[in-house]
Design an enzyme around this catalytic site. Structure first.
Site, mmCIF file in Angstrom:
data_model
loop_
_atom_site.group_PDB
_atom_site.id
_atom_site.type_symbol
_atom_site.label_atom_id
_atom_site.label_comp_id
_atom_site.label_asym_id
_atom_site.label_seq_id
_atom_site.Cartn_x
_atom_site.Cartn_y
_atom_site.Cartn_z
ATOM 1 N N ASP A 15 -45.992 -41.531 14.613
ATOM 2 C CA ASP A 15 -47.188 -41.465 13.771
ATOM 3 C C ASP A 15 -47.845 -40.101 13.868
ATOM 4 O O ASP A 15 -47.279 -39.166 14.428
ATOM 5 C CB ASP A 15 -48.162 -42.583 14.141
ATOM 6 C CG ASP A 15 -48.842 -43.181 12.917
ATOM 7 O OD1 ASP A 15 -49.653 -42.474 12.294
ATOM 8 O OD2 ASP A 15 -48.563 -44.346 12.586
ATOM 9 N N HIS A 70 -55.225 -42.156 12.397
ATOM 10 C CA HIS A 70 -54.258 -43.067 11.785
ATOM 11 C C HIS A 70 -53.348 -43.674 12.844
ATOM 12 O O HIS A 70 -53.208 -44.894 12.940
ATOM 13 C CB HIS A 70 -53.426 -42.317 10.742
ATOM 14 C CG HIS A 70 -52.459 -43.177 9.987
ATOM 15 N ND1 HIS A 70 -51.185 -43.460 10.448
ATOM 16 C CD2 HIS A 70 -52.567 -43.822 8.794
ATOM 17 C CE1 HIS A 70 -50.556 -44.241 9.588
ATOM 18 N NE2 HIS A 70 -51.365 -44.472 8.561
ATOM 19 N N SER A 232 -49.601 -49.428 6.195
ATOM 20 C CA SER A 232 -49.521 -48.807 7.521
ATOM 21 C C SER A 232 -50.094 -49.718 8.599
ATOM 22 O O SER A 232 -49.673 -49.650 9.758
ATOM 23 C CB SER A 232 -50.291 -47.477 7.539
ATOM 24 O OG SER A 232 -49.585 -46.468 6.882
#
Length: 388
Positions: A15, A70, A232
């Protein structure tokens, strides 16, 4: 009450950035005690001081980008520490996670497939990829094939957040578990929704709207009252479930784990908003309870049907090495493998020690060959080609 995960089952995360000092994550990190920080490359894996994962882009052990959360939010859905009276609880419970940063300073994924290789090489049994694009690449397919077929690793990937029917990679690569999102009412297309992808490659759906996760503010302040969403976020929930399944059924192959998650999902095609997308949002919304509790044979029939004569061979055509993968239900201590040529002459014979094997075929000349596996009760066969 059925299974709380296994600390020996590691879920890899490729990621953008990870805050590994986050109070709700530190308890579940897969620490590399063979290479503590400050002594260089103690374990000789060419990644010095990779005590808490690795940054594939900058080639160091700093996985954090200021105000980029994220990766931190994604990993928490699967792996936030449970029973610590803090924040949230990850679906994978006690399964550990291995963080691998694969994005540059602009949060663009540039080393995603290298990150998958790192996870595989460092013991991950599940790898989550909450990223992708619409471009097919054969080398990337080879990387996922090697991870899944050659190393028995479950690859889970987000199906994308684009509002049309198109393939999205790595989710759409063969054998990868592709995940799209639904809301709390199992609706794929509820009012005022963010866009999600739908296509023939999607395997299951999972919650992807208004999901509470970890969020980083500044450097040291953590909040949990922000929600996030997207495929995601749906993917790591499924990665956590895959970790539970691997913990509960340790003899299952990666392909069987994927099939079990698919066949135990709750069918949601009949929901009004989902009807236009039936067949393109997977077999249903993932169900962790059913994945652990349903009859043990769930998924084994479908995996056998998928594998031509029960054997997966790759690469095919092959040159120097032939990898093959058979269902765990076929493998036994009595299993043996045989390679013979097009006129039936046996040119290789061996007993198997695993349902995955790597055979040296560098001495074979170009031509057509057959690989046969026998366990005393069943005989499986598949053709392959050698090129030079």
């Amino acid at each position: 009450d059925i299974n709380q995960g296994d600390t020996n089952v590691v879920i890899g995360f490729t990621d953008t950035s990870f805050d590994l000092d986050h109070q709700d994550l530190t308890g579940n990190i897969k620490y590399n005690y063979a290479d503590t920080v400050g002594n260089g490359d103690d374990d000789g894996d060419t990644f010095p001081d990779n005590f808490k994962g690795w940054d594939m882009v900058d080639n160091d052990n700093n996985l954090f980008i200021q105000n980029e959360y994220h990766g931190t939010s994604v990993v928490a859905v699967s792996s936030a520490t449970t029973n610590n009276s803090l924040g949230i609880s990850g679906a994978g419970f006690k399964c550990k996670f291995l963080p691998v940063k694969v994005a540059n300073s602009s949060q663009v994924i540039t080393k995603g497939y290298e990150g998958i290789v790192y996870c595989v090489d460092h013991g991950a049994k599940v790898v989550n990829c909450s990223w992708g694009n619409t471009t097919f690449n054969q080398l990337a397919q080879d990387v996922t094939d090697d991870a899944i077929l050659g190393n028995d690793v479950v690859i889970v990937a987000s199906a994308g957040n684009i509002s049309y029917d198109t393939a999205y990679y790595p989710a759409s690569y063969q054998f990868v578990l592709s995940v799209t999102g639904v809301d709390a009412l199992d609706r794929f297309d509820p009012p005022s929704n963010p866009t999600f992808s739908w296509n023939d490659s999607v395997d299951v759906s999972a919650p992807g709207f208004n999901v509470f996760s970890t969020a980083t503010v500044g450097v040291s302040t953590y909040v949990y009252n922000q929600t996030t969403g997207g495929s995601s976020i749906a993917a790591p929930l499924v990665a956590g479930v895959a970790g539970l399944v691997r913990s509960h059924f340790p003899n299952m192959t990666a392909l069987e784990v994927v099939e079990r998650i698919k066949c135990t999902a709750d069918n949601i095609d009949a929901i009004t908003e989902n009807v236009p997308y039936a067949g393109k949002i997977g077999t249903g919304r993932v169900n962790a309870y059913e994945a652990l509790s349903t009859n043990n044979q769930c998924g084994l029939v479908s995996i056998a049907e998928k594998q031509e004569q029960g054997i997966l061979l790759f690469p095919n055509p092959a040159q120097d090495v032939l990898n093959f993968n058979i269902p765990s239900t076929v493998y036994s201590p009595k299993s043996k493998v045989e390679i013979y040529n097009s006129i039936g002459e046996t040119i290789y014979f061996s007993h198997l020690t695993s349902h995955i094997s790597h055979l040296d075929i560098s001495s074979l000349s170009a031509g057509i060959y057959y690989c046969a596996v026998e366990n005393g009760k069943a005989s499986l066969r598949k053709k392959f080609v050698v090129v030079k």
